[in-house]
Design a protein around this motif. Structure first.
Motif, short mmCIF file in Angstrom:
data_model
loop_
_atom_site.label_atom_id
_atom_site.label_comp_id
_atom_site.label_asym_id
_atom_site.label_seq_id
_atom_site.Cartn_x
_atom_site.Cartn_y
_atom_site.Cartn_z
N ALA A 1 29.86 31.57 50.40
CA ALA A 1 29.16 30.33 50.06
C ALA A 1 30.11 29.15 49.88
O ALA A 1 29.65 28.02 49.69
N GLN A 2 31.42 29.40 49.94
CA GLN A 2 32.38 28.31 49.75
C GLN A 2 32.29 27.33 50.92
O GLN A 2 32.36 27.71 52.08
N ARG A 3 32.16 26.05 50.60
CA ARG A 3 31.97 25.03 51.63
C ARG A 3 33.28 24.48 52.17
O ARG A 3 33.36 24.03 53.30
N SER A 4 34.32 24.47 51.35
CA SER A 4 35.61 23.93 51.77
C SER A 4 36.66 25.03 51.72
O SER A 4 37.17 25.35 50.63
N PRO A 5 37.02 25.63 52.85
CA PRO A 5 37.99 26.74 52.86
C PRO A 5 39.36 26.35 52.32
O PRO A 5 40.13 27.21 51.91
N ALA A 6 39.69 25.05 52.32
CA ALA A 6 41.01 24.62 51.85
C ALA A 6 41.10 24.56 50.33
O ALA A 6 42.20 24.46 49.78
N THR A 7 39.97 24.63 49.65
CA THR A 7 39.97 24.55 48.19
C THR A 7 40.51 25.84 47.60
O THR A 7 40.09 26.93 47.98
N PRO A 8 41.45 25.78 46.64
CA PRO A 8 42.00 27.00 46.06
C PRO A 8 40.94 27.82 45.31
O PRO A 8 40.07 27.25 44.66
N GLN A 9 41.02 29.13 45.44
CA GLN A 9 40.12 30.04 44.74
C GLN A 9 40.81 30.54 43.48
O GLN A 9 41.93 31.05 43.54
N LEU A 10 40.13 30.40 42.34
CA LEU A 10 40.71 30.72 41.05
C LEU A 10 39.75 31.56 40.24
O LEU A 10 38.52 31.47 40.42
N LEU A 11 40.28 32.35 39.32
CA LEU A 11 39.46 33.07 38.36
C LEU A 11 40.32 33.53 37.20
O LEU A 11 41.55 33.51 37.26
N VAL A 12 39.65 33.93 36.13
CA VAL A 12 40.32 34.56 34.99
C VAL A 12 39.78 35.98 34.89
O VAL A 12 38.56 36.19 34.79
N ALA A 13 40.68 36.95 34.95
CA ALA A 13 40.30 38.36 34.98
C ALA A 13 40.62 39.04 33.66
O ALA A 13 41.58 38.70 32.98
N THR A 14 39.80 40.03 33.31
CA THR A 14 40.13 40.92 32.20
C THR A 14 41.21 41.90 32.66
O THR A 14 41.54 41.97 33.86
N ALA A 15 41.73 42.67 31.73
CA ALA A 15 42.73 43.68 32.09
C ALA A 15 42.13 44.68 33.08
O ALA A 15 42.80 45.13 34.02
N ASP A 16 40.85 45.04 32.89
CA ASP A 16 40.19 45.98 33.79
C ASP A 16 39.96 45.37 35.17
O ASP A 16 40.11 46.04 36.19
N GLY A 17 39.55 44.10 35.20
CA GLY A 17 39.24 43.45 36.46
C GLY A 17 40.46 43.09 37.28
O GLY A 17 40.37 42.92 38.50
N ARG A 18 41.60 42.98 36.64
CA ARG A 18 42.81 42.55 37.33
C ARG A 18 43.12 43.44 38.53
O ARG A 18 43.50 42.96 39.60
N GLY A 19 42.95 44.76 38.39
CA GLY A 19 43.25 45.67 39.48
C GLY A 19 42.35 45.45 40.68
O GLY A 19 42.81 45.51 41.83
N LEU A 20 41.06 45.20 40.43
CA LEU A 20 40.13 44.94 41.53
C LEU A 20 40.57 43.72 42.31
O LEU A 20 40.65 43.74 43.55
#
Length: 213
Positions: A174-193
Motif C-alpha cells: 500500500a506504500q505510495r512512494s517507494p523512496a520513502t524510508p520504512q521505519l518501525l519500533v520492534a519488541t525483543a520478540d518481533g526483532r527476529g521476524l
C-alpha cells in the motif's frame, strides 16, 4: 557503555507517522527530543530523544507523576544514567529501518484470508482465520518523510504460520512512494521476524516511566 545517536530527522519522521497511525497529536520539539501530548487514559505525555542530552535529564527531574514516558535511542544503561530513582526502566524495544522496497508476498495457509483497508494515509491489514476470528493485524501510516509500520500482532493460537509476514507484505504493497524510508519500533520478540525480512537495527529504544502509586 556503547553510545547511540540516531539522526533526529529520522526520529521525527518516525514519531510523526506513528502519531498519524495512532490518531495522536503531532510531535513537537522539546529540549533536544520530541514530545507528544497524548492525554489518554494510559499516557499523558511521551518524549523520544535521538540521543542522550541534558534536556532528557531536566525533564526527568521535573516530573513526579505516572503516565509520562521517556524514550531514548540508546541502551537501558544510558537512559538510567540520566534519571532520578523514581523512574523505572521498561522492556527494551528496537528502532529499525528497512532498505527493501517491499515485503515479498507469501501464500496464506489454507482457509485464511486477508483484508486491507485505507483511511486517509493510514492502512489496516487484517488476516481472518478459517473460523472467522481475527488471526493477525497491523497498521501503517505514510507521510512525506516516512512509511511506518505499527501494532503488527498475531493472536497466540495462530503464530508460526507466516501471518505476520503476510500482514507486513499487505501493508508494504500500500506504500505510495517507494523512496520513502520504512521505519518501525520492534519488541525483543518481533526483532527476529523483521531481521529475517531484511530490517536493520538503528538503535535500541530504551524506555522509562514512573509507576502508579
Amino acid at each position: 557503555m556503547s553510545s547511540f545517536h540516531v539522526v533526529e530527522e529520522l526520529v521525527l519522521a518516525w514519531q510523526t507517522a506513528h502519531s498519524v497511525a495512532r490518531g495522536s497529536p503531532a510531535p513537537v520539539r522539546d529540549r533536544g527530543g520530541f514530545r507528544v501530548d497524548t492525554d489518554s487514559e494510559t499516557e499523558v505525555k511521551r518524549w523520544v530523544f535521538p540521543g542522550l542530552c541534558e534536556g532528557l535529564s531536566e525533564i526527568a527531574h521535573e516530573i513526579a507523576a505516572p503516565r509520562h514516558y521517556l524514550k531514548l535511542c540508546g541502551s537501558d544503561e544510558q537512559l538510567r544514567s540520566a534519571l532520578p530513582g523514581r523512574w523505572q526502566i521498561q522492556p527494551a524495544n528496537y528502532f529499525m529501518m528497512s532498505a527493501a522496497a517491499s515485503v515479498e508476498r507469501r501464500p496464506l495457509p489454507e482457509g485464511y484470508r486477508i483484508e486491507v483497508g485505507r483511511t486517509g494515509t493510514v492502512v489496516l491489514a487484517r488476516v481472518i482465520a478459517p473460523d472467522g476470528g481475527l488471526a493477525a493485524s497491523g497498521y501503517a501510516a505514510e507521510t512525506v518523510d516516512a512509511f511506518v509500520y505499527d501494532r503488527i500482532e498475531t493472536a497466540p493460537d495462530h503464530r508460526r504460520k507466516g501471518l505476520g509476514v503476510a500482514v507486513m507484505a499487505a501493508l508494504s504493497a500500500a506504500q505510495r512512494s517507494p523512496a520513502t524510508p520504512q521505519l518501525l519500533v520492534a519488541t525483543a520478540d518481533g526483532r527476529g521476524l523483521y531481521a529475517s525480512l531484511g530490517w536493520t537495527v538503528l538503535a535500541p529504544l530504551a524506555c522509562a516511566a514512573i509507576a502508579e502509586s
